[in-house]
Design a protein around this motif. Structure first.
Motif, short mmCIF file in Angstrom:
data_model
loop_
_atom_site.label_atom_id
_atom_site.label_comp_id
_atom_site.label_asym_id
_atom_site.label_seq_id
_atom_site.Cartn_x
_atom_site.Cartn_y
_atom_site.Cartn_z
N LYS A 32 28.89 62.45 79.25
CA LYS A 32 27.95 63.48 78.82
C LYS A 32 26.52 63.05 79.09
O LYS A 32 25.68 63.85 79.54
N TYR A 33 26.20 61.79 78.86
CA TYR A 33 24.86 61.28 79.12
C TYR A 33 24.59 61.20 80.62
O TYR A 33 23.47 61.44 81.08
N ARG A 34 25.62 60.86 81.38
CA ARG A 34 25.45 60.79 82.83
C ARG A 34 25.11 62.16 83.41
O ARG A 34 24.26 62.28 84.30
N LYS A 35 25.77 63.20 82.91
CA LYS A 35 25.47 64.55 83.40
C LYS A 35 24.02 64.93 83.08
O LYS A 35 23.29 65.45 83.94
N THR A 36 23.59 64.66 81.85
CA THR A 36 22.21 64.95 81.46
C THR A 36 21.24 64.17 82.34
O THR A 36 20.22 64.71 82.81
N PHE A 37 21.53 62.90 82.56
CA PHE A 37 20.69 62.05 83.39
C PHE A 37 20.55 62.63 84.79
O PHE A 37 19.44 62.73 85.33
N LEU A 38 21.65 63.03 85.40
CA LEU A 38 21.64 63.54 86.77
C LEU A 38 20.86 64.84 86.89
O LEU A 38 20.15 65.05 87.88
N ARG A 39 20.97 65.70 85.90
CA ARG A 39 20.24 66.98 85.98
C ARG A 39 18.74 66.77 85.81
O ARG A 39 17.93 67.42 86.50
N TRP A 314 28.61 52.57 76.90
CA TRP A 314 27.58 52.16 75.95
C TRP A 314 27.63 53.07 74.72
O TRP A 314 27.97 54.25 74.82
N LYS A 315 27.26 52.53 73.59
CA LYS A 315 27.16 53.35 72.39
C LYS A 315 26.04 54.38 72.57
O LYS A 315 25.13 54.18 73.37
N LYS A 316 26.13 55.45 71.80
CA LYS A 316 25.18 56.55 71.98
C LYS A 316 23.73 56.09 71.86
O LYS A 316 22.87 56.49 72.65
N GLY A 317 23.44 55.26 70.85
CA GLY A 317 22.07 54.80 70.67
C GLY A 317 21.59 53.98 71.85
O GLY A 317 20.46 54.18 72.36
N MET A 323 18.51 55.56 78.98
CA MET A 323 17.99 56.75 79.67
C MET A 323 16.48 56.86 79.52
O MET A 323 15.77 57.15 80.49
N ALA A 324 15.98 56.61 78.32
CA ALA A 324 14.54 56.70 78.08
C ALA A 324 13.78 55.68 78.93
O ALA A 324 12.73 55.99 79.52
#
Length: 460
Positions: A32-39, A314-317, A323-324
């Motif tokens: 889910k984080y990878r998709k957000t990152f890519l967009r 990785w854990k969500k945090g 990403m940040a």
């Protein structure tokens, strides 16, 4: 051009950081984080983030100055190279209407070509997709008006004779189409039960959840955005990687939604559906998000579904921090960007043709003009030595020298020659050359031209 290069740098750095975290480290970002990152990465290629950062910096500085903070004044060069596209200068009239942008006249062919490529690719993708949607919808049937609710959205379920495998269509009004006969004999209410995780029709339920996940995630729109990154920078291999990775992550994320809570047997049946769809002949009109995929992607999806060769996430945090940090590092070219110089033309008689004919322009206040330029009182040709000493010269010789003395044992010193040319309309030009002058006889040898400054009103 400078803004375009900074945008390319922002997007490329972000993509390289993604590749590093994906390939070099033993842990990975959750899907889910990878998709957000890519967009977000795709938007860095497309949006003028450096320009926006420059505006924010200006507003912030203005706010802090009003609050009492003092910033050191940054001295800007008052000389502009009108042929440079890297440091362009914008000219506005008193009504803030853009009159001219320096440098672009030499790059119009390149700019027009790039704009044409972007338009053709973007419009071509949309046209093909819309034609495909229309082709399938004309052949689609919706027996019993079957539909499911996905969040607040209503997704119609139907069949199409042109569908080799299940797929989703539509950006605003979405439908999921199955091959002809796939829904025969299925009651209407059973669709909702399958979507909510019921065991009825387990194979079909997994496929339905996969396609509805595409709709909920707006994967068609995400695919189009990443394709626009290719249209913007078609020569950049990182944009093709971004498009490919976005599709892979979207498919795997929908797979995980499809098999969530399923047994190993049901997962195996679902994988059989994927393999069947992959082995069928590919229809060129299947440009939507389809269950079928390439052989390499199919293998990756199988491993993800069965939990084989999958890195720990990785854990969500931690993922949010990573990403940040990536976006912060990617923003360095944006914060380093400086907005173009801007000048306001107040004279009604201002002639833009003078900009097009000049290679260099000098911007200065009236009281400073005579300090920055020679007086030209005793002649229109002036030699200025490195020590600041000024010598007036009568005329040029055809061979490039001035009053050559053949008998003199010359001792030259370096400097510049400025030639003043006053025009009948009251304007003038001052052309500067590299030069050397003999300290004994005054013989001057002309070198290469340095600049040509144009004055609308001659101050000399």
């Amino acid at each position: 051009m400078r803004l375009y290069v900074h945008m390319m740098a922002c997007g490329s750095i972000c993509t390289l950081l993604y590749i590093f975290f994906k390939c070099a480290l033993p842990w990975e970002l959750p899907l889910k984080y990878r998709k957000t990152f890519l967009r977000i990465n795709a938007l860095l290629y497309l949006l003028p983030v450096p320009w926006l950062a420059a505006q924010v910096k200006g507003w912030l500085k203005l706010f802090l100055e009003k609050a009492g903070m003092v910033f050191p004044e940054r001295t800007l060069s008052n000389i502009t190279d009108t042929t440079s596209v890297w440091e362009s200068t914008l000219f506005f009239d008193a009504d803030k209407k853009l009159l001219y942008i320096t440098g672009y006249r030499n790059w119009l062919t390149v700019i027009a070509g790039g704009a044409l490529i972007f338009t053709v690719l973007a419009a071509g993708w949309l046209a093909v997709y819309l034609v495909t949607c229309r082709w399938h919808m004309r052949r689609a049937k919706f027996p019993g008006e079957r539909y499911v609710r996905a969040g607040k959205r209503k997704v119609r379920i139907g069949t199409s004779g042109g569908a080799g495998s299940p797929f989703a269509l539509g950006i605003i009004r979405s439908v999921v189409l199955f091959p002809k006969g796939a829904l025969d004999g299925m009651p209407e209410g059973e669709m909702e039960d399958m979507l909510s995780g019921g065991r009825a029709g387990s194979r079909l339920a997994c496929v339905l959840r996969h396609e509805v996940s595409h709709v909920l995630s707006r994967d068609i729109l995400g695919k189009f955005i990443t394709f626009l990154a290719i249209a913007t920078e078609w020569f950049n291999p990182l944009t093709y990687y971004l498009f490919k990775e976005n599709r892979e992550v979207s498919e795997m994320l929908c797979d995980m939604a499809a098999v969530e809570g399923r047994t190993k047997k049901e997962k195996a049946e679902y994988m059989e559906c994927i393999i069947d769809a992959t082995q069928k002949p590919r229809d060129p009109r299947m440009t939507g998000v389809s269950l079928a995929a390439s052989k390499t992607l199919t293998e990756k999806r199988m491993e993800r579904i069965m939990g084989m060769n999958v890195k720990k996430a990785w854990k969500k945090g931690t993922a949010a921090v990573i990403m940040a940090v990536c976006f912060l590092i990617s923003s360095i070219p944006a914060f380093a960007y400086e907005d173009a110089k801007k000048y306001t033309v107040t004279e009604e008689s201002y002639d833009i043709e003078s900009l097009e004919s000049a290679d260099w322009l000098l911007f200065t206040d009236e009281e400073d003009v005579k300090i920055d330029s020679p007086e030209f009182k005793e002649g229109d040709i002036v030699f200025t030595g490195e020590d600041g000493t000024v010598y007036y010269i009568d005329s040029f010789e055809e061979n490039g020298g001035i009053k050559e003395r053949a008998s003199c044992q010359h001792t030259y010193k370096s400097g510049t020659v400025q030639q003043h040319n006053k025009k009948s309309d009251g304007s003038c030009t001052v052309t500067t050359y590299n030069a050397e002058r003999c300290t004994k006889c005054g013989d001057t040898i002309m070198g290469s031209r340095v600049s040509t400054l144009t004055y609308d009103k001659c101050p000399h």
